[in-house]
Design an enzyme around this catalytic site. Sequence first.
Site, PDB file in Angstrom:
ATOM      1  N   HIS A 101       0.871  -1.179   0.000  1.00  0.00           N
ATOM      2  CA  HIS A 101       0.000   0.000   0.000  1.00  0.00           C
ATOM      3  C   HIS A 101       0.911   1.233   0.000  1.00  0.00           C
ATOM      4  O   HIS A 101       2.023   1.175   0.529  1.00  0.00           O
ATOM      5  CB  HIS A 101      -0.835  -0.053   1.291  1.00  0.00           C
ATOM      6  CG  HIS A 101      -1.878   0.997   1.429  1.00  0.00           C
ATOM      7  ND1 HIS A 101      -1.598   2.276   1.827  1.00  0.00           N
ATOM      8  CD2 HIS A 101      -3.216   0.947   1.256  1.00  0.00           C
ATOM      9  CE1 HIS A 101      -2.713   2.971   1.893  1.00  0.00           C
ATOM     10  NE2 HIS A 101      -3.719   2.193   1.550  1.00  0.00           N
TER      11      HIS A 101
ATOM     12  N   ASP B  90       3.376  -4.115   8.031  1.00  0.00           N
ATOM     13  CA  ASP B  90       2.162  -3.334   7.830  1.00  0.00           C
ATOM     14  C   ASP B  90       0.996  -4.293   8.086  1.00  0.00           C
ATOM     15  O   ASP B  90       0.627  -5.095   7.228  1.00  0.00           O
ATOM     16  CB  ASP B  90       2.133  -2.789   6.396  1.00  0.00           C
ATOM     17  CG  ASP B  90       0.777  -2.166   6.055  1.00  0.00           C
ATOM     18  OD1 ASP B  90      -0.139  -2.231   6.888  1.00  0.00           O
ATOM     19  OD2 ASP B  90       0.652  -1.637   4.936  1.00  0.00           O
TER      20      ASP B  90
ATOM     21  N   GLN C 298      -4.074  -5.055   7.098  1.00  0.00           N
ATOM     22  CA  GLN C 298      -5.021  -6.075   6.597  1.00  0.00           C
ATOM     23  C   GLN C 298      -4.766  -7.441   7.230  1.00  0.00           C
ATOM     24  O   GLN C 298      -5.320  -8.446   6.773  1.00  0.00           O
ATOM     25  CB  GLN C 298      -4.909  -6.195   5.064  1.00  0.00           C
ATOM     26  CG  GLN C 298      -5.185  -4.907   4.311  1.00  0.00           C
ATOM     27  CD  GLN C 298      -6.644  -4.458   4.407  1.00  0.00           C
ATOM     28  OE1 GLN C 298      -7.530  -5.203   4.820  1.00  0.00           O
ATOM     29  NE2 GLN C 298      -6.897  -3.218   4.018  1.00  0.00           N
TER      30      GLN C 298
ATOM     31  N   LYS D 166     -10.156  -0.556  10.836  1.00  0.00           N
ATOM     32  CA  LYS D 166     -10.294  -1.748   9.985  1.00  0.00           C
ATOM     33  C   LYS D 166     -10.616  -2.989  10.810  1.00  0.00           C
ATOM     34  O   LYS D 166     -10.592  -4.110  10.302  1.00  0.00           O
ATOM     35  CB  LYS D 166      -9.010  -1.965   9.179  1.00  0.00           C
ATOM     36  CG  LYS D 166      -8.777  -0.876   8.121  1.00  0.00           C
ATOM     37  CD  LYS D 166      -7.596  -1.197   7.259  1.00  0.00           C
ATOM     38  CE  LYS D 166      -7.070  -0.011   6.495  1.00  0.00           C
ATOM     39  NZ  LYS D 166      -7.878   0.355   5.336  1.00  0.00           N
TER      40      LYS D 166
ATOM     41  N   CYS E 184      -4.773   2.485  -3.629  1.00  0.00           N
ATOM     42  CA  CYS E 184      -3.529   3.006  -3.025  1.00  0.00           C
ATOM     43  C   CYS E 184      -2.373   2.037  -3.229  1.00  0.00           C
ATOM     44  O   CYS E 184      -1.551   1.829  -2.326  1.00  0.00           O
ATOM     45  CB  CYS E 184      -3.698   3.299  -1.532  1.00  0.00           C
ATOM     46  SG  CYS E 184      -4.951   4.508  -1.186  1.00  0.00           S
TER      47      CYS E 184
HETATM   48  N1  PMP Z   1      -1.684  -0.609   4.573  1.00  0.00           N
HETATM   49  C1  PMP Z   1      -2.638  -1.366   4.031  1.00  0.00           C
HETATM   50  C2  PMP Z   1      -2.298  -2.736   3.562  1.00  0.00           C
HETATM   51  C3  PMP Z   1      -3.940  -0.867   3.945  1.00  0.00           C
HETATM   52  O1  PMP Z   1      -4.889  -1.615   3.401  1.00  0.00           O
HETATM   53  C4  PMP Z   1      -4.214   0.432   4.428  1.00  0.00           C
HETATM   54  C5  PMP Z   1      -5.616   1.035   4.333  1.00  0.00           C
HETATM   55  N2  PMP Z   1      -6.268   0.828   3.134  1.00  0.00           N
HETATM   56  C6  PMP Z   1      -3.173   1.167   4.994  1.00  0.00           C
HETATM   57  C7  PMP Z   1      -1.915   0.620   5.047  1.00  0.00           C
HETATM   58  C8  PMP Z   1      -3.388   2.559   5.520  1.00  0.00           C
HETATM   59  O2  PMP Z   1      -4.226   2.528   6.633  1.00  0.00           O
HETATM   60  P1  PMP Z   1      -4.782   3.887   7.263  1.00  0.00           P
HETATM   61  O3  PMP Z   1      -5.419   4.631   6.137  1.00  0.00           O
HETATM   62  O4  PMP Z   1      -5.746   3.438   8.292  1.00  0.00           O
HETATM   63  O5  PMP Z   1      -3.611   4.618   7.838  1.00  0.00           O
END
Ligand code: PMP
Length: 410
Positions: free
Chosen positions: A121, A198, A201, A224, A364
Site C-alpha cells: 500500500h 504493515d 489487513q 479496519k 492506493c
Molecule cells: N496498509 C494497508 C495494507 C492498507 O490496506 C491500508 C488502508 N487501506 C493502509 C496501510 C493505511 O491505513 P490507514 O489509512 O488506516 O492509515
Amino acid sequence: MIKTDIRSYFPILDQEINGHPLVYLDSAATTQKPIQVIEAIKHYYENENSNVHRGVHTLGNRATDSYEGAREKVRKFINAKSTEEIIFTRGTTDSLNMVAASFGRANVGEGDEIVITYMEHHSNLIPWQQLAKEKNATLKYIDMNPDGTLSMDKVKEAITDQTKIVSIAFASNVLGTVNPIKEIAAVAHAHGAVIVVDGAQGVPHFKTDVQDLDCDFLAFSGHKMCGPTGIGVLYGKKEHLENMEPLDFGGEMISIVGLYESTWADLPYKFEGGTPNIAGAIGLGAAIDFLEEIGMDNIIEHEHNLSRYAIEKLSAIDGVSIYGPHDPTKRSGLVTFNIDGVHPHDVATILDMEGIAVRAGHHCAQPLMKWLECTATARASFYVYNTEADIDRLVEGLRTAKEYFANVNE
Ligand code: PMP
C-alpha cells in the site's frame, strides 16, 4: 455472549440503499462498528470525559484508567511483552511514517538497502521512498510469483548484509495474499536488518502474536477492525523504541523541561505528544473485546469460507478475472477482480444502484496495478458481518452490470 446473528450488532447495516437492503463489501477500506463500540465511546463521553495522566480529580483518573486499560487490551491482543511497547497513533499510515522518520533516519545511511514488495500500500511505500532519497539509500523490491505470492527464494535473494529495513504487508489489500512474516523476519535478522510489518489487513483478520512472529515493528489501524477512525497502533520492540527519538514534541511526552534542554518521558509516552485520542483508544479496546468474543480463529475461518464461495461464484461469470492466489486459505477475506469490457468504476456504480458497496480504483497500490498490467480493479472485501447471501447479491449485481454494458456497447 455474542449472538450467532453477528450482523444484528451493526446498526448501519440495517438500511436500504437505492431501494435495496445494504450489502457492505468494503471492509478492507474501513469496517462497520458494532453497537458495543458505539456504546463504549458514548459511555466515555457521558461518564468519564477528561484529560489523561494529569488530573488528580476523579474524572481524570477514570479517563486514565480506561485509556490505559485499552492499551493493555491491545498488548494482550497481539501478545506484546509490555504495554511500554504499545504506542497509540492515528493509524497505520501514521505508525509507518513514525518508524521511517525516527528509526529509519537514525539507522539507514548511504548505500544501505530498504527492502519492500510490489504489493505494498502507498503507506508502506512512500515513507521508504522518501527515506531512501534523503539518505541516498536503495529501495529494493522483492519479486512476486505470477499468482501474487512471495517465495522465500526471492526473499533470500533480495535481503543482503546491506539491508537495514525490510517492510512488508502482513496481507495485501488488493491480492489478499498473506505473507510468511515469521520466515521473512528470520532472514532479515540473519542479515542484521529489522522487519516492519504493515498489519492493516492482517491484525483485524487473524491471530497476531508479535513474539512468535519476532517482528521488530507492527503497524495497524483501529477502523479496519470494528474500532473508530483516527486511532491506530505502533508496536515496537522495547530495545528499539528506547533508542528512538520522539517525533511530536510538546505536552505529555516530556520528563523535565528546562529553558534550553528537556528530557523525555518513559515509554510509551515519549511517542504520544499532546492530548491523545482517548475516546478512540477506548473504542478500539471495545472492538478488541468484541473480536475476541467471536474468536480470531473463527473470524479467519469465516473469511476463508466466504473467499472460497466468492471465488467459485465469480469464476463462473464469463469474462471475470480474479487477482491473487486462488487458494482461499492463502489469503484474507477479499476478492479483487475485473470484468472484460467494463471499467471497475462502472461496476461499482451499477452495484451501488443495487445497494451493494464495493471499492474500485487503484486501492492506493499503483506499483501493484502496474505489475498486474491494469489501471484499476474492483474489490469486494468481507468481515464478520458478511454472509454467503451477500456474495449471491454481488454475483447478481455483476450479472446486471455485464448485461447493461453488453447492451450499451452493442
Ligand atoms: N496498509 C494497508 C495494507 C492498507 O490496506 C491500508 C488502508 N487501506 C493502509 C496501510 C493505511 O491505513 P490507514 O489509512 O488506516 O492509515
